[in-house]
Motif scaffolding. Structure first.
Motif, PDB file in Angstrom:
ATOM      1  N   ASN A 264      12.425   7.073   5.500  1.00  0.00           N
ATOM      2  CA  ASN A 264      14.087   6.446   5.046  1.00  0.00           C
ATOM      3  C   ASN A 264      14.134   5.539   6.830  1.00  0.00           C
ATOM      4  OD1 ASN A 264      15.853   7.824   4.356  1.00  0.00           O
ATOM      5  ND2 ASN A 264      14.873   9.876   5.149  1.00  0.00           N
ATOM      6  N   LEU A 265      12.963   4.925   7.710  1.00  0.00           N
ATOM      7  CA  LEU A 265      13.358   3.424   8.572  1.00  0.00           C
ATOM      8  C   LEU A 265      12.716   2.970   8.019  1.00  0.00           C
ATOM      9  CD1 LEU A 265      12.245   5.030  12.405  1.00  0.00           C
ATOM     10  CD2 LEU A 265      14.358   4.075  11.228  1.00  0.00           C
ATOM     11  N   ALA A 266      11.997   3.127   7.348  1.00  0.00           N
ATOM     12  CA  ALA A 266      11.381   1.814   6.619  1.00  0.00           C
ATOM     13  C   ALA A 266      12.069   1.023   5.178  1.00  0.00           C
ATOM     14  CB  ALA A 266       9.676   1.718   5.836  1.00  0.00           C
ATOM     15  N   LYS A 267      12.459   1.697   4.891  1.00  0.00           N
ATOM     16  CA  LYS A 267      13.905   1.292   3.793  1.00  0.00           C
ATOM     17  C   LYS A 267      14.238   0.850   4.361  1.00  0.00           C
ATOM     18  CE  LYS A 267      12.737   5.097   0.222  1.00  0.00           C
ATOM     19  NZ  LYS A 267      12.816   6.444  -0.322  1.00  0.00           N
ATOM     20  N   SER A 268      15.962   1.402   5.576  1.00  0.00           N
ATOM     21  CA  SER A 268      16.525   0.878   6.418  1.00  0.00           C
ATOM     22  C   SER A 268      15.879  -0.703   6.979  1.00  0.00           C
ATOM     23  CB  SER A 268      16.983   1.824   7.025  1.00  0.00           C
ATOM     24  OG  SER A 268      16.536   1.230   8.566  1.00  0.00           O
TER      25      SER A 268
END
Ligand SMILES: *Cc1c(COP(=O)(O)O)cnc(C)c1O
Length: 353
Positions: A264-268
């Protein structure tokens, strides 16, 4: 749920000032709840931390009907206690229970129990940089019986352990041995469940890697010894040509809460993230073409653990000159800032106790 509280009259001395390490010290109290067939879960209680009394015939000792979880409570600068995505651990607990024929636990009761025991031993959350209170819920089958069948009686217990910083001297990437003889799990088995049996099965390979001078094992799939599953007791990620790739959850991989948070963080951050089958040959080919930028493991204990070297049967590749890569560092910093309440929690991941 009604939780009775029996506080200890002889609190222990806290290990402040000592090297905490991992799992060496235990707090003053524990949460216990019993399961009896026909009656369900009952007698939720907080009691002094003490030995359990079990029959030597208790089924857990013989056929390993056992599950566990692992999470942490973090102390913020204002002295508050934060949990990180505990609902994810509780969902996983019930998926593990289902696979091992252990009765389900009401998710609200489980969260209440976790909060209650952390609250009871709140003074035990260490406040040194990078330190936390490790939370270990587990369930064991207690029937005194030697026939093989699901038990009818269980104990659900939660113990707590103050733990030190995983990286007291900064993050140093570790050397990884690619294991092509022993396997950790197979599709259809219990690889996706957090069960002690998986760990017993992993010890031989871990020892072999250690004896060869390596810190962890890179696990390959149990059928073809070709596709990457996990690294040690962590999920695994590779940055190839700017894309973040992690093996898809297909039954043999433990669905890590940290894994999901990293995705989720990497996508953000605007990074392309792909969950798919990834072969060890592809990783080696990428490394040899100069396209393997970073590689790391993810888990509650270390958060992010960069890999600096892979050894596959003597074929050695060095990743990012053996140093932590920029994405690994950014993910580590962002996740730990959220966990310790230093950064805005945009995803609503933390839960106050
Ligand atoms: C617990 C565990 C992980 C990591 O899960 P987190 O929820 O991120 O801590 C990964 N692999 C295995 C085998 C595990 O037991």
């Amino acid at each position: 749920m009604n939780i009775t509280v029996n506080r200890t009259s002889t609190p222990k001395e806290k290990p402040w000032g000592k090297t905490l390490g991992f799992g060496n010290y235990f707090t003053d109290h524990m949460f216990v709840m019993d399961y009896t067939e026909g009656k369900g879960w009952h007698d939720a209680r907080i009691v002094p931390f003490e030995n359990l009394s079990l029959s030597p015939a208790a089924m857990v000792f013989h056929y390993a009907q056992e599950m566990f979880e692992g999470m942490k409570a973090y102390k913020t600068a204002d002295g508050e206690a934060l949990l990180f995505r505990p609902q994810k651990n509780i969902e996983r607990m019930n998926r593990t229970n289902e696979r091992l024929c252990i009765p389900q636990i009401d998710p609200d009761d489980a969260l209440e129990a976790i909060k209650a025991i952390v609250d009871a031993d709140r003074d035990w959350i260490p406040d040194g940089e990078g330190t936390s209170l490790y939370i270990r819920p587990f369930i064991i089958a207690t029937d005194p019986h030697l026939g093989v069948r699901p038990a009818k009686n269980y104990i659900f217990c939660i113990i707590l352990s103050p733990v030190g910083a995983y990286y007291p001297e900064g993050i140093n990437p570790v050397k990884i041995y690619v294991e092509d003889e022993y396997v950790r799990a197979v599709k259809g088995g219990i690889g996706f469940a957090k069960a002690g049996g998986n760990y017993a099965a992993s010890l031989r390979a871990q020892k072999k890697a250690y004896d060869l001078g390596y810190t962890q094992v890179l696990w390959l799939d149990g059928v073809e010894r070709e596709y990457i599953d996990e690294v040690g007791t962590m999920n695994v990620f590779f940055v190839i040509d700017g894309e973040l790739i992690t093996p898809a959850l297909e039954g043999s991989i433990l669905p890590g809460v940290t894994r999901d948070s990293v995705i989720n963080l990497a996508k953000s951050f605007g990074i392309k993230v792909t969950e798919r089958k990834l072969s060890i040959n592809e990783v080696y080919a990428a490394a040899k073409a100069g396209k393997l930028d970073e590689a790391f493991g993810s888990g509650t204990a270390a958060v992010i653990s960069p890999m600096g070297e892979l050894n596959r049967d003597g074929d050695i590749i060095i990743i990012n000159d053996g140093k932590i890569g920029p994405l690994s560092q950014k993910l580590y910093d962002t996740l730990t800032d959220i966990q310790w309440g230093r950064a805005e929690d945009k995803f609503g991941w933390t839960v106050k106790v």
